[in-house]
Every structure is written in C-alpha cells, then in structure tokens.
Motif scaffolding. Structure first.
Motif, PDB file in Angstrom:
ATOM      1  N   PHE A   3      -7.655  16.043  22.910  1.00  0.00           N
ATOM      2  CA  PHE A   3      -8.183  15.780  24.229  1.00  0.00           C
ATOM      3  C   PHE A   3      -7.214  16.257  25.312  1.00  0.00           C
ATOM      4  N   SER A  38      -8.739   8.768  34.680  1.00  0.00           N
ATOM      5  CA  SER A  38      -9.276   7.599  33.987  1.00  0.00           C
ATOM      6  C   SER A  38      -9.137   7.706  32.473  1.00  0.00           C
ATOM      7  N   ARG A  39      -9.088   8.935  31.940  1.00  0.00           N
ATOM      8  CA  ARG A  39      -9.061   9.087  30.485  1.00  0.00           C
ATOM      9  C   ARG A  39      -7.848   9.847  29.962  1.00  0.00           C
ATOM     10  N   LYS A  41      -3.883  10.667  29.093  1.00  0.00           N
ATOM     11  CA  LYS A  41      -2.686   9.900  28.750  1.00  0.00           C
ATOM     12  C   LYS A  41      -1.580  10.829  28.259  1.00  0.00           C
ATOM     13  N   ASP A  44      -1.683  13.925  25.524  1.00  0.00           N
ATOM     14  CA  ASP A  44      -2.836  14.809  25.660  1.00  0.00           C
ATOM     15  C   ASP A  44      -2.327  16.178  26.116  1.00  0.00           C
ATOM     16  N   TYR A 102     -12.096  17.546  32.346  1.00  0.00           N
ATOM     17  CA  TYR A 102     -11.743  16.995  31.044  1.00  0.00           C
ATOM     18  C   TYR A 102     -12.259  17.943  29.973  1.00  0.00           C
ATOM     19  N   ASP A 104     -12.322  18.488  25.460  1.00  0.00           N
ATOM     20  CA  ASP A 104     -12.050  17.874  24.154  1.00  0.00           C
ATOM     21  C   ASP A 104     -11.334  18.803  23.173  1.00  0.00           C
TER      22      ASP A 104
END
Length: 110
Positions: A3, A38-39, A41, A44, A102, A104
């Motif tokens: 991610f 928000s997603r 970290k 990543d 974002y 994946d």
C-alpha cells in the motif's frame, strides 16, 4: 501488494530529480500531501510517476503532521522517505496527475 500513494514528479524538475531518488545521491527526501492522511502509515510506499510512467517506489520512514503550506496556509503532512528507493528496470505506463492518490501497488512486479 504494498500500500501507499502515488506522486508525480513534475517534468519541469527534470529527469535528474526523479533519478536522484534511486541513484544513491540522496539518503532521504520530503514529499507532502494536503491535510492528514487517513490510511497512510510508516512502512508504506510513495510510488513515483515521471513522464506518465511509474518509475519506482520509496519507503515512508516518517509522517510529520502539523506542517503548513507556505503558499496557502492550509495544513499538510510532510512525508519523509528513505533513499535510495527501488527503481523499476522497465517503467510501467501510468497516467500522471496532480496531487496525491492512494495506491495498492497492484502493478508492482513481484
């Protein structure tokens, strides 16, 4: 899959700016994004796009909250990455864009 986010290196900064993330000339680099992620970290990745091609990725080592955009005064997050990163032997075609998305890592080989 790993991610992360995608960031486009502006063509105006030149190919040298993109290659510097992967050639060993830098030990770290600072990206930024608006607001608070928000997603995202530590651990990543930031996947880099140059000339509409995914060229590599660098691992996030620190997220610094509370920074301010010097032009707009709006909050932003500084994203510190470890260099050198992993550069693809063969870039993957990918539409460039402004800002942050974002991602994946689905296209990443291996």
């Amino acid at each position: 899959m790993s991610f992360g986010i995608t960031k486009t290196i502006p063509a105006g900064r030149g190919e040298e700016a993109a290659v510097a993330l992967y050639d060993g000339s830098l030990s770290e680099f600072e990206f930024h994004m608006a607001g608070k992620p928000s997603r995202l970290k530590v651990g990543d990745y930031v996947y880099t796009i140059f000339n509409d091609q995914l060229i590599g990725r660098v691992k996030i080592k620190e997220l610094i909250l509370g920074a301010v955009n010097p032009d707009s005064g709006k909050p932003r997050t500084l994203i510190m990455v470890e260099c050198p990163g992993e550069q693809l032997e063969l870039p993957i075609p990918r539409q460039g864009h402004r800002g942050t998305r974002y991602y994946d890592g689905v296209d990443w080989p291996g």
